[in-house]
Design a protein around this motif. Structure first.
Motif, PDB file in Angstrom:
ATOM      1  N   MET A  79      37.494 -11.433  -0.612  1.00  0.00           N
ATOM      2  CA  MET A  79      36.246 -12.104  -0.285  1.00  0.00           C
ATOM      3  C   MET A  79      35.100 -11.100  -0.262  1.00  0.00           C
ATOM      4  O   MET A  79      34.010 -11.434  -0.657  1.00  0.00           O
ATOM      5  CB  MET A  79      36.409 -12.784   1.077  1.00  0.00           C
ATOM      6  N   ARG A  80      35.382  -9.905   0.183  1.00  0.00           N
ATOM      7  CA  ARG A  80      34.332  -8.896   0.295  1.00  0.00           C
ATOM      8  C   ARG A  80      33.705  -8.551  -1.054  1.00  0.00           C
ATOM      9  O   ARG A  80      32.554  -8.184  -1.129  1.00  0.00           O
ATOM     10  CB  ARG A  80      34.886  -7.652   0.966  1.00  0.00           C
ATOM     11  N   ASP A  81      34.472  -8.669  -2.121  1.00  0.00           N
ATOM     12  CA  ASP A  81      33.972  -8.336  -3.447  1.00  0.00           C
ATOM     13  C   ASP A  81      33.681  -9.567  -4.299  1.00  0.00           C
ATOM     14  O   ASP A  81      33.315  -9.434  -5.460  1.00  0.00           O
ATOM     15  CB  ASP A  81      34.992  -7.444  -4.171  1.00  0.00           C
ATOM     16  N   VAL A  82      33.830 -10.745  -3.731  1.00  0.00           N
ATOM     17  CA  VAL A  82      33.608 -11.975  -4.483  1.00  0.00           C
ATOM     18  C   VAL A  82      32.103 -12.225  -4.616  1.00  0.00           C
ATOM     19  O   VAL A  82      31.385 -12.267  -3.623  1.00  0.00           O
ATOM     20  CB  VAL A  82      34.287 -13.178  -3.797  1.00  0.00           C
ATOM     21  N   ILE A  83      31.658 -12.371  -5.834  1.00  0.00           N
ATOM     22  CA  ILE A  83      30.240 -12.611  -6.094  1.00  0.00           C
ATOM     23  C   ILE A  83      29.991 -14.084  -6.381  1.00  0.00           C
ATOM     24  O   ILE A  83      28.972 -14.636  -5.999  1.00  0.00           O
ATOM     25  CB  ILE A  83      29.754 -11.736  -7.273  1.00  0.00           C
ATOM     26  N   GLU A  84      30.952 -14.732  -7.014  1.00  0.00           N
ATOM     27  CA  GLU A  84      30.791 -16.121  -7.429  1.00  0.00           C
ATOM     28  C   GLU A  84      32.146 -16.811  -7.442  1.00  0.00           C
ATOM     29  O   GLU A  84      33.159 -16.198  -7.767  1.00  0.00           O
ATOM     30  CB  GLU A  84      30.176 -16.142  -8.831  1.00  0.00           C
ATOM     31  N   ILE A  85      32.148 -18.084  -7.085  1.00  0.00           N
ATOM     32  CA  ILE A  85      33.350 -18.914  -7.119  1.00  0.00           C
ATOM     33  C   ILE A  85      32.989 -20.174  -7.904  1.00  0.00           C
ATOM     34  O   ILE A  85      32.002 -20.833  -7.582  1.00  0.00           O
ATOM     35  CB  ILE A  85      33.816 -19.308  -5.698  1.00  0.00           C
ATOM     36  N   GLU A  86      33.773 -20.495  -8.905  1.00  0.00           N
ATOM     37  CA  GLU A  86      33.516 -21.705  -9.681  1.00  0.00           C
ATOM     38  C   GLU A  86      34.576 -22.745  -9.397  1.00  0.00           C
ATOM     39  O   GLU A  86      35.758 -22.435  -9.302  1.00  0.00           O
ATOM     40  CB  GLU A  86      33.475 -21.379 -11.174  1.00  0.00           C
ATOM     41  N   THR A  87      34.132 -23.978  -9.244  1.00  0.00           N
ATOM     42  CA  THR A  87      35.027 -25.117  -9.108  1.00  0.00           C
ATOM     43  C   THR A  87      34.745 -26.034 -10.300  1.00  0.00           C
ATOM     44  O   THR A  87      33.966 -25.686 -11.180  1.00  0.00           O
ATOM     45  CB  THR A  87      34.783 -25.867  -7.773  1.00  0.00           C
ATOM     46  N   LYS A  88      35.333 -27.188 -10.295  1.00  0.00           N
ATOM     47  CA  LYS A  88      35.159 -28.113 -11.421  1.00  0.00           C
ATOM     48  C   LYS A  88      33.679 -28.449 -11.678  1.00  0.00           C
ATOM     49  O   LYS A  88      33.221 -28.432 -12.813  1.00  0.00           O
ATOM     50  CB  LYS A  88      35.957 -29.389 -11.160  1.00  0.00           C
ATOM     51  N   ARG A  89      32.936 -28.745 -10.610  1.00  0.00           N
ATOM     52  CA  ARG A  89      31.539 -29.165 -10.770  1.00  0.00           C
ATOM     53  C   ARG A  89      30.519 -28.224 -10.144  1.00  0.00           C
ATOM     54  O   ARG A  89      29.316 -28.402 -10.353  1.00  0.00           O
ATOM     55  CB  ARG A  89      31.345 -30.553 -10.136  1.00  0.00           C
ATOM     56  N   LEU A  90      30.983 -27.263  -9.362  1.00  0.00           N
ATOM     57  CA  LEU A  90      30.072 -26.451  -8.566  1.00  0.00           C
ATOM     58  C   LEU A  90      30.214 -24.964  -8.851  1.00  0.00           C
ATOM     59  O   LEU A  90      31.262 -24.506  -9.312  1.00  0.00           O
ATOM     60  CB  LEU A  90      30.344 -26.681  -7.074  1.00  0.00           C
ATOM     61  N   LYS A  91      29.164 -24.252  -8.525  1.00  0.00           N
ATOM     62  CA  LYS A  91      29.207 -22.793  -8.539  1.00  0.00           C
ATOM     63  C   LYS A  91      28.778 -22.324  -7.152  1.00  0.00           C
ATOM     64  O   LYS A  91      27.726 -22.724  -6.653  1.00  0.00           O
ATOM     65  CB  LYS A  91      28.251 -22.238  -9.591  1.00  0.00           C
TER      66      LYS A  91
END
Length: 182
Positions: free
Chosen positions: A1-13
């Motif tokens: 989580m500390r290095d996570v910049i972006e998370i993509e899901t089916k419809r969302l960023k």
């Protein structure tokens, strides 16, 4: 989580907040129906308050105690926010909000499931919802949270008083996969 910049899901960023989000945050979160379901949202919610929140998050980033993401919908931009805040020695409190036009469309569940897929690496995850917001409880359950049986008062800036909050904790055994977002 500390290095996570972006998370993509089916419809969302899910992405880091930007100063340019302040006006949109103030508009959506400044809706009394939204703000009163959040502990830390003031009313009125002025753009300068949103700017201050974003600046505070940036300043505290090196502490690794808060991980907050904008919830973006293609064609709309920011529709809410989701994050985890340090809560004690080994736990993080998960919270989220979406603007009222985006309620009831499965966006909260989808954002939460995507966020938790990364946030569970932080350790114990806790959450809660005000008793008068059972829809949030259903979202949290779909995201893998279960009730602890505890109800505790939680101060809400927008309400100007404490209100009963049902407490929950993350347990993967109760979660659903991202493909099952409702």
């Amino acid at each position: 989580m500390r290095d996570v910049i972006e998370i993509e899901t089916k419809r969302l960023k899910l992405r880091r907040l930007r100063m340019s989000d302040a006006q949109r945050i103030a508009t959506l979160c400044g809706d009394p129906s939204v703000a009163r379901m959040i502990a830390r949202a003031p009313l009125p919610y002025l753009p300068v308050a949103a700017e201050g929140w974003i600046m505070t998050l940036r300043a505290r980033k090196p502490l690794n105690e808060e991980f907050v993401f904008a919830v973006d919908l293609e064609g709309e931009g920011l529709v809410g926010a989701i994050g985890a805040h340090k809560a004690g020695a080994s736990a993080f409190e998960v919270g989220y909000w979406l603007g009222r036009p985006y309620w009831g469309k499965g966006f909260a569940t989808e954002a939460l499931q995507g966020f938790v897929s990364e946030a569970k690496a932080l350790g114990q995850l806790l959450a809660g919802h005000f008793v008068d917001n059972p829809a949030s409880g259903r979202v949290l359950q779909k995201g893998g949270f279960a009730y602890t049986g505890e109800t505790a008062p939680l101060f809400s800036l927008a309400r100007g008083e404490s209100a009963p909050c049902k407490r929950m904790h993350y347990t993967a055994d109760h979660g659903f996969g991202l493909h099952e977002a409702a």
